[in-house]
Design an enzyme around this catalytic site. Structure first.
Site, PDB file in Angstrom:
ATOM      1  N   GLU A  49       0.787  -1.226   0.000  1.00  0.00           N
ATOM      2  CA  GLU A  49       0.000   0.000   0.000  1.00  0.00           C
ATOM      3  C   GLU A  49       0.827   1.289   0.000  1.00  0.00           C
ATOM      4  OE1 GLU A  49      -3.639   0.286  -0.033  1.00  0.00           O
ATOM      5  OE2 GLU A  49      -3.069  -1.648  -0.894  1.00  0.00           O
ATOM      6  N   SER A  71     -45.400 -11.595 -28.005  1.00  0.00           N
ATOM      7  CA  SER A  71     -46.184 -10.490 -28.567  1.00  0.00           C
ATOM      8  C   SER A  71     -46.172  -9.231 -27.720  1.00  0.00           C
ATOM      9  CB  SER A  71     -47.627 -10.945 -28.794  1.00  0.00           C
ATOM     10  OG  SER A  71     -47.699 -11.816 -29.896  1.00  0.00           O
TER      11      SER A  71
END
Length: 812
Positions: A144, A423
């Site tokens: 880090e 549909s």
């Protein structure tokens, strides 16, 4: 003509018309006199602001002097120094240096009081740095902040590098040191603004002067979130390895250090490849930093780890599904927590959703009406139901059902599943047609079967459900009865690309080709042959229900901190994307589905005093009854119910097995069976006591009455749907025999768009002189509440025109 000499004059600030300079000798003879005159000439007073600079050439006069530039730079330094000094003295060090802010995020239903669940309770065990092997802390330092032991709490070079990269538009970078991360997690929470980062940096420098490096590192190790609900290195070691952090090996420390930036995503149980890459990176940096030897790295192997714990009972039932959707919505690309998803589990947030508890309960009740287990006519084990209910006016999701119990299965059919909408896709073509000037009173040939010419492909043969022929009908009736042949012709005329464009405009995501949810640009798309998420179809219909005004569907209404600070509000912006009158006319036609068509069951939902509600919608059934759905809406609410059945062997899908009262349906499970009934049951509760609202009136006079016939489309169907219908018409049906016609040719001139023949055209060509149109009245009044709808026609994808044999489409 300009000469080289004249160019020299221009550069010196003179023009060719000025007299030439005197010879050198002459100048020399008059130099003393000229000097004397110059000494007595009045000097021009210098101005404070001399810009553009006088007496300079045409270029230099516009450039600031070095004195001006230097003065500005010095001034900026003074101002910056003053600002920094003020910030330094006004940023105190927090008093609770030894405190850890233990907070959990809670998610609520729309009432803001009833809890859905909490995101990961904290697991924190404090440990002293002296109890840990040195390589544990140094693994974190190497991964880090390699300069941690020597920096002042900030890394000026890293800040400058990140600033330059961000200003250039590169991927956003940060330059936070380990001390700054400690400050952020311990005292200031997450901040992304430059002002917030400046405060964070000042606080880091002050704390670096106040505490020892060992104390800062210990606080950091005890504070950060490591995933799996673990806070601090001790809890993380227990969660991943099952033992204390003081017993961790170099490899175990390196793996945990590597996943710090994103432990939720880089957990080795979730993304092993990324976890291994981060582990190797950390070991390499430890060698570079002198924390371990190269031999130590060579001897290291990726550590064994425990599987990620399964979800607890706090996520059982619907809670897990809803909490997962909340997390996904907030952390998706562009979401408010996309850059730091861990904050949802660490920052102690209050999240209020738009999910109505009563409606969610009703959705579960409706799903449980599907008979299972020992019922005489149970549904297949692979049957899935999805329900999505949306407030079209602001996009809030009111109910979302995609599975029974999150503990048993984490798959949400409503948001992750896909089905053929059948549909229910036809209204997109209808809207495209109205935009191009087609009228609802325009008549088409509704006979069945019909063969249509497809440019660049073989003729396309389309049949209506059960081969039924309708003669010449207008778009009102074609919509109410879901006549395939009419809509196939209409889609060819408006262009399949227009249908796709309307679908995307209304809210269907536009995904890259080859990805799930991509809409094919072919004539068959009008019959809903592409697979979509129920969530996306409901979103598109919400735009229709809102008169063509589009919202962003969402289920997070607001986020506040524990202190009551507002942090986020859901997107409620509205954008008009379709002409309101066009949508009003489309809705007018879709009301026929409820009044006289296959969705008549929905008409039983009434107002507070029994008055008729304005309801519009569409049924849909996929090829071979592999999916069935019903979407309908009032002005206040849109609800979709969809069914889909996974194959018993887990590979693909299969026709939906009839269940309950629909166990022996001749035409199988359709959108007008369980989906329409479930919609009715849900909406009766959802709209209980809600006032009746009417849809806007359709003004057909504002629809352009001169559509352009024969609209072209790009491409032909690239993938053929299933070629055969799920069931042939029975002899008892009054259907037109399915006689295979010869391949017909389109007339050389387009037929008149407002009329159609009363009988089917001959097999050689369409008639050139159509008879008068059929009646232009709106559909018949809706049936009484006791009417039981006829079985809904089966929706099927249309065959690929490239098929060598004529096939039939059964889609309604």
């Amino acid at each position: 003509m300009t000469t080289p000499d004249s160019w020299d004059n221009i550069i010196q600030g003179s023009t060719p018309s000025e007299p030439a300079a005197a010879p050198a000798a002459a100048v020399g003879r008059g130099s003393r006199r000229a000097d004397a005159v110059a000494d007595h000439a009045p000097k021009e007073k210098k101005k404070f602001w001399n810009y553009p600079r006088r007496g300079k050439g045409p270029v230099m006069r516009w450039l600031p002097s070095w004195k001006f530039v230097l003065g500005c730079f010095v001034g900026l330094l003074v101002i910056a120094g003053g600002v920094f000094a003020a910030a330094w003295f006004t940023t105190p060090i927090p008093q609770n240096l030894d405190a850890v802010n233990d907070q959990q995020t809670t998610i609520y239903y729309s009432d803001g009081k009833t809890e859905i669940g909490s995101l990961f309770l904290e697991k924190r065990i404090l440990i002293e740095n002296g109890d840990l092997p040195e390589y544990v802390g140094n693994a974190v330092v190497a991964s880090e902040d390699s300069t941690f032991w020597t920096n002042s709490g900030v890394d000026l070079r890293g800040i400058a590098r990140a600033l330059v990269n961000n200003l250039r538009g590169g991927p956003r970078q940060g330059a936070s040191t380990l001390t700054q991360q400690y400050v952020e997690r311990y005292y200031t929470d997450t901040t992304t603004s430059y002002a917030g980062k400046a405060k964070e940096a000042i606080l880091a420098v002050k704390i670096n002067r106040e505490l020892s490096k060992d104390d800062i590192l210990t606080g950091y190790l005890n504070t950060i979130y490591w995933g799996r609900g673990a806070y601090g290195i001790e809890a993380a070691s227990q969660a991943y390895y099952g033992h204390s952090a003081k017993d961790m090996t170099i490899s175990e420390a390196a793996m945990l250090a590597g996943i710090i930036p994103s432990p939720s995503r880089w957990d080795p149980a979730i993304d092993l490849e990324q976890a291994q890459a981060r582990w190797d990176r950390t070991l390499t940096r430890m060698v570079d930093g002198g924390f371990i030897t190269a031999a130590d790295k060579s001897a290291a192997t990726f550590p064994e780890f425990l599987p990620k714990p399964e979800a607890t009972n706090t996520k059982g039932g619907q809670a897990g599904f809803l909490m997962n959707e909340v997390t996904r919505e907030l952390t998706k690309a562009g979401g408010p927590y996309a850059d730091k998803p861990e904050a949802l589990e660490t920052d102690g947030l209050i999240i209020i959703t738009s999910i109505d508890k009563k409606l969610q309960k009703e959705a579960v009740k409706v799903a449980k009406e599907i008979p299972r287990g020992d019922d005489p006519h149970p549904a297949a084990e692979g049957l899935r139901m999805g329900l999505v209910s949306i407030d079209p006016k602001n996009g809030e999701i009111l109910a979302l059902y995609g599975g029974d119990d999150y503990i048993k299965e984490q798959f949400n059919f409503a948001t992750d599943g896909r089905y053929q909408p059948g549909s229910t896709f036809k209204p997109f073509t209808l809207i495209a047609a109205l935009e191009q000037g087609h009228s609802l009173y325009e008549t088409f040939n509704g006979s069945s079967p019909q063969t249509f010419a497809v440019p660049g492909s073989k003729p396309w043969r389309v049949s209506n459900f059960a081969g039924e022929s309708y003669g010449a009908i207008n778009l009102y009736k074609a919509t109410a009865d879901s006549v395939n042949t009419v809509y196939a012709k209409l889609n060819i005329e408006v262009g399949p690309a227009s249908t796709v464009d309307v679908a995307h405009t209304l809210g269907i995501p536009d995904v890259p080709e080859g990805h799930p949810g991509f809409l094919l640009d072919n004539p068959a798309n009008v019959l809903g042959t592409d697979t979509l998420r129920p969530y996306d179809m409901a979103s598109a219909y919400a735009t229709i229900a809102n008169d063509g005004a589009k919202t962003t569907p969402h289920l997070v209404r607001s986020i506040t901190s524990l202190q009551g600070d507002a942090l986020y509000n859901g997107p409620t912006e509205v954008q008009q994307v379709i002409d309101p009158n066009v949508v009003a006319c489309a809705i007018d036609a879709m009301k026929g589905v409820i009044n006289t068509g296959s969705g008549v069951t929905a008409s039983q939902v009434r107002g507070p005093n029994g008055e008729k509600r304005d309801i519009a919608g569409k049924t849909g059934t996929a090829q071979d009854n592999k999916a069935a759905s019903f979407i309908a809406f009032t002005p206040q609410m849109v609800t979709l119910v969809a069914l889909h059945q996974d194959a018993a062997d887990g590979n693909g899908e299969e026709s939906i097995t009839g269940f309950g009262q629909w166990a022996y349906m001749r035409n199988g499970m359709t959108g007008g069976t369980f989906p329409a009934t479930a919609w009715k049951d849900f909406m009766q509760v959802a709209l209980d006591g809600v006032e009746v609202e009417k849809f806007p009136t359709c003004d057909l006079s504002k629809i352009n009455a001169s559509p352009s016939p024969g609209a072209s489309f790009t491409g032909i169907p690239s993938e053929a749907p299933s070629e055969s219908p799920s069931e042939e018409p029975s002899p008892s049906q009054s259907a037109t025999p399915d006689v295979k016609p010869t391949q017909t040719q389109e007339p050389t001139q387009a037929p008149v768009q407002t009329q159609a023949p009363t009988v089917a055209p001959t097999q050689t060509q369409e008639p050139t002189t159509p008879p008068p149109p059929v009646e232009t009245q709106t559909p018949d009044p809706e049936p009484t509440d006791t009417v039981t709808p006829d079985p809904e026609p089966t929706d099927t994808p249309t065959p690929d025109p490239t098929a060598t044999e004529g096939t039939r489409s059964r889609n309604r």
